[in-house]
Design a protein around this motif. Structure first.
Motif, PDB file in Angstrom:
ATOM      1  N   ASP A 393       0.960  -1.192   0.145  1.00  0.00           N
ATOM      2  CA  ASP A 393       0.045  -0.067   0.081  1.00  0.00           C
ATOM      3  C   ASP A 393       0.773   1.339  -0.108  1.00  0.00           C
ATOM      4  OD1 ASP A 393       1.038  -0.306   2.722  1.00  0.00           O
ATOM      5  OD2 ASP A 393      -1.092   0.240   3.646  1.00  0.00           O
ATOM      6  N   VAL A 397      -0.031   3.886  -2.965  1.00  0.00           N
ATOM      7  CA  VAL A 397      -1.070   4.646  -2.673  1.00  0.00           C
ATOM      8  C   VAL A 397      -0.208   5.964  -2.301  1.00  0.00           C
ATOM      9  CG1 VAL A 397      -2.816   5.372  -1.158  1.00  0.00           C
ATOM     10  CG2 VAL A 397      -2.595   3.165  -2.167  1.00  0.00           C
ATOM     11  N   GLU A 398      -0.310   7.243  -2.796  1.00  0.00           N
ATOM     12  CA  GLU A 398       0.669   8.169  -2.641  1.00  0.00           C
ATOM     13  C   GLU A 398       0.375   8.702  -0.953  1.00  0.00           C
ATOM     14  OE1 GLU A 398       1.957  12.651  -4.490  1.00  0.00           O
ATOM     15  OE2 GLU A 398       0.093  11.512  -5.029  1.00  0.00           O
ATOM     16  N   SER A 399      -0.972   8.874  -0.561  1.00  0.00           N
ATOM     17  CA  SER A 399      -0.982   9.298   0.766  1.00  0.00           C
ATOM     18  C   SER A 399      -0.387   8.396   1.682  1.00  0.00           C
ATOM     19  CB  SER A 399      -2.565   9.647   0.851  1.00  0.00           C
ATOM     20  OG  SER A 399      -2.838   8.290   0.974  1.00  0.00           O
ATOM     21  N   VAL A 400      -0.435   7.272   1.528  1.00  0.00           N
ATOM     22  CA  VAL A 400      -0.159   6.219   2.387  1.00  0.00           C
ATOM     23  C   VAL A 400       1.662   6.259   2.199  1.00  0.00           C
ATOM     24  CG1 VAL A 400       0.161   3.771   3.189  1.00  0.00           C
ATOM     25  CG2 VAL A 400      -2.080   4.725   2.354  1.00  0.00           C
ATOM     26  N   GLN A 402       3.594   8.750   1.437  1.00  0.00           N
ATOM     27  CA  GLN A 402       4.342   9.784   1.830  1.00  0.00           C
ATOM     28  C   GLN A 402       4.201  10.077   3.448  1.00  0.00           C
ATOM     29  OE1 GLN A 402       6.319  11.932   0.125  1.00  0.00           O
ATOM     30  NE2 GLN A 402       5.890  10.133  -1.521  1.00  0.00           N
ATOM     31  N   LYS A 403       3.202   9.169   4.243  1.00  0.00           N
ATOM     32  CA  LYS A 403       3.082   9.168   5.561  1.00  0.00           C
ATOM     33  C   LYS A 403       4.173   8.263   6.124  1.00  0.00           C
ATOM     34  CE  LYS A 403      -0.266   8.287   9.262  1.00  0.00           C
ATOM     35  NZ  LYS A 403      -1.759   7.853   9.503  1.00  0.00           N
ATOM     36  N   PRO A 406       8.185   9.362   4.192  1.00  0.00           N
ATOM     37  CA  PRO A 406       8.186  10.818   3.493  1.00  0.00           C
ATOM     38  C   PRO A 406       9.472  11.117   2.908  1.00  0.00           C
ATOM     39  CG  PRO A 406       8.445  10.801   5.869  1.00  0.00           C
ATOM     40  CD  PRO A 406       8.067   9.363   5.629  1.00  0.00           C
ATOM     41  N   GLY A 412       4.410   5.393  -3.114  1.00  0.00           N
ATOM     42  CA  GLY A 412       3.136   5.898  -3.558  1.00  0.00           C
ATOM     43  C   GLY A 412       3.076   6.017  -5.161  1.00  0.00           C
ATOM     44  N   HIS A 413       4.269   5.736  -5.734  1.00  0.00           N
ATOM     45  CA  HIS A 413       4.441   6.066  -7.308  1.00  0.00           C
ATOM     46  C   HIS A 413       5.119   4.658  -8.000  1.00  0.00           C
ATOM     47  CE1 HIS A 413       3.225  10.062  -6.976  1.00  0.00           C
ATOM     48  NE2 HIS A 413       3.987  10.165  -5.987  1.00  0.00           N
TER      49      HIS A 413
END
Length: 477
Positions: A393, A397-400, A402-403, A406, A412-413
């Protein structure tokens, strides 16, 4: 020049198709371009998506009047990167326009707007469903921003065939006694994908091809158990394996094996690549490669990737077919070579080294092995975009991402995924293939001096065609 717009007639307009085409014809010209009726081009068969895509991609600009089935037409528009306009006759179509627009919005395929057969723009009810445009204003479509085409299975397979055709490769198919191989050969020859040699009894292959209604006249049919080449191949194999004590008589018997015979063809330049495995194990297919073709100097192992193709997504999964429990050094090598292979097929590689933990959030020997592999891969290919350990994930998934990690350019990509072992990789690719309606192309073998690719014994004709195309592309690179 690409398709300017895909027009999808619905409701009342669908029943007035002839009038619609006549109206479009009246404004046909340099501002509008050509008008192509998908039904007129594909008659008498009802259009399937692949056939419709061929029409769309062969259209020299202008507008395409599509099937009138909005979901089908929206998918077609996405595949060619053109805006979709729903065609309405007038206010009487408002209710159906609402329903159709709602269906498209729910699947993320929002139509650009509405093209009106009657009147200039219609009432406010129609305007509310999207940008309305009259046929007399079709020149405005020049200002419609084209979309990036969506890479779905049909688009990918079509591009694969085109790329393979340009490679002008010669591929050998050892399993001439398998009907799937013969059917695939018929399709490959019809599409002029590559030159083919099929091994087996030539008269038996020709007779079976005739029974199946196949045209195999463009292929070279070769009996691997007899002829001058058998003796030449045996002498070469005996020389290659002299240090292992292989005699000429033993080499003659070995060369009668279809996999060894085909691999020797590649070694001696009589073919550029081989595809086998429809009726044989992976070991039987690739073992001769280790003895004859061998690996490239920078490779210590042979590995594999699968190309996973879904609407809008093209990913590479490695290694899901060959190495059960790779070491950190081998994982690093798999990551680097998988990125190179992925790049051959249009992927700008961003490699995620997968684990049950992201970054330093977890611990354990398996996580540490992936972390070591990431470090080794960075050293081997410092310009490669690679990161890990990453959970799946966090990789997609970018939000996951970067969290959890970071600042990572991969989190995420990611589009190339390296699994820590064969168990997890094989399970995942099959799960995605069967539950996400993905096209899984592979396994594509990596690390050999010449391309040899293995088929699943459950391979379909389409699988075989795709794998041969992949092999031809590898041979041309």
């Amino acid at each position: 020049m690409t398709v300017r717009a895909v027009l999808s007639p619905i409701a009342t307009a669908a029943g007035r198709r002839r009038e619609l085409l006549s109206t479009l014809g009246a404004v046909d010209g340099p501002d509008v371009g050509t008008v192509t009726d998908i039904f007129d081009t594909l008659r008498p068969a009802a259009p399937d998506f692949s056939a419709a895509l061929d029409v769309a991609l062969d259209t020299d600009g202008g507008v395409l009047v599509a099937t009138g089935e909005p979901m089908f037409d929206s998918r077609l528009a996405a595949a060619v990167g053109a805006p979709q306009f729903l065609v309405a006759a007038g206010e009487q179509d408002h209710l159906q326009l609402q329903q159709v627009s709602g269906q498209l919005v729910r699947v993320g395929r929002i139509p650009r707007g509405i093209a009106l057969m009657d009147g200039s723009h219609g009432g406010s009810a129609l305007e509310a469903e999207g940008e309305a445009i009259a046929f007399t204003e079709l020149d405005r479509l020049d200002n419609a921003d084209p979309s990036t085409p969506v890479v779905g299975p049909e688009v990918f397979e079509r591009n694969l065939i085109i790329q393979a055709r340009s490679a002008s490769a010669h591929i050998v198919l050892p399993e001439g006694d398998d009907d799937r191989i013969l059917t695939a050969a018929h399709q490959l020859l019809a599409k002029k994908v590559c030159d083919l040699t099929i091994l087996g009894d030539p008269s038996g292959i020709a007779a079976r091809g005739h029974e199946l209604g196949l045209d195999l006249s463009g292929a070279t049919l070769t009996d691997p158990t007899k002829g001058d080449d058998l003796e030449r191949f045996a002498a070469e194999f005996a020389e290659l394996r002299r240090a292992k004590g292989v005699t000429l008589d033993e080499a003659r018997e070995t060369m009668k094996d279809i996999s060894y015979y085909a691999t020797m063809m590649i070694h001696l330049g009589l073919a550029d690549g081989m595809v086998s495995g429809a009726a044989h194990t992976t070991a039987h297919t690739i073992r001769p490669s280790f003895q004859i073709i061998k690996t490239v100097p920078e490779a210590s192992i042979v590995s594999s990737i699968f190309l996973m193709v879904m609407d809008g997504v093209l990913w590479a999964f490695g290694d899901c077919a060959v190495n059960p429990d790779p070491t950190p050094a081998q994982l690093a090598e798999i990551a680097v070579v998988s990125a190179k292979t992925a790049a051959q097929f249009g992927i700008d590689p961003r490699v995620a080294m997968l684990s049950y933990s992201t970054g330093s959030s977890g611990s354990g020997a398996d996580v540490e092995a992936v972390a070591e592999a990431v470090s080794l891969a960075h050293s081997a290919a410092p310009d490669l975009s690679i990161d890990g350990p990453l959970q799946f994930d966090a990789a997609v998934v970018e939000s996951v991402g970067q969290k959890k990690l970071p600042g990572s350019t991969v989190a995420g990509h990611a589009n190339v995924f390296v699994f820590p072992d064969l168990n997890s990789g094989n399970i995942t690719y099959k799960a995605v293939q069967r539950t996400a309606d993905a096209l899984a192309v592979g396994p594509i073998l990596q690390g050999l001096n010449k391309p040899v690719n293995d088929l699943s014994r459950g391979a379909t004709v389409a699988d075989i065609v795709n794998t041969v195309a992949i092999t031809a592309i590898q041979a041309g690179n």
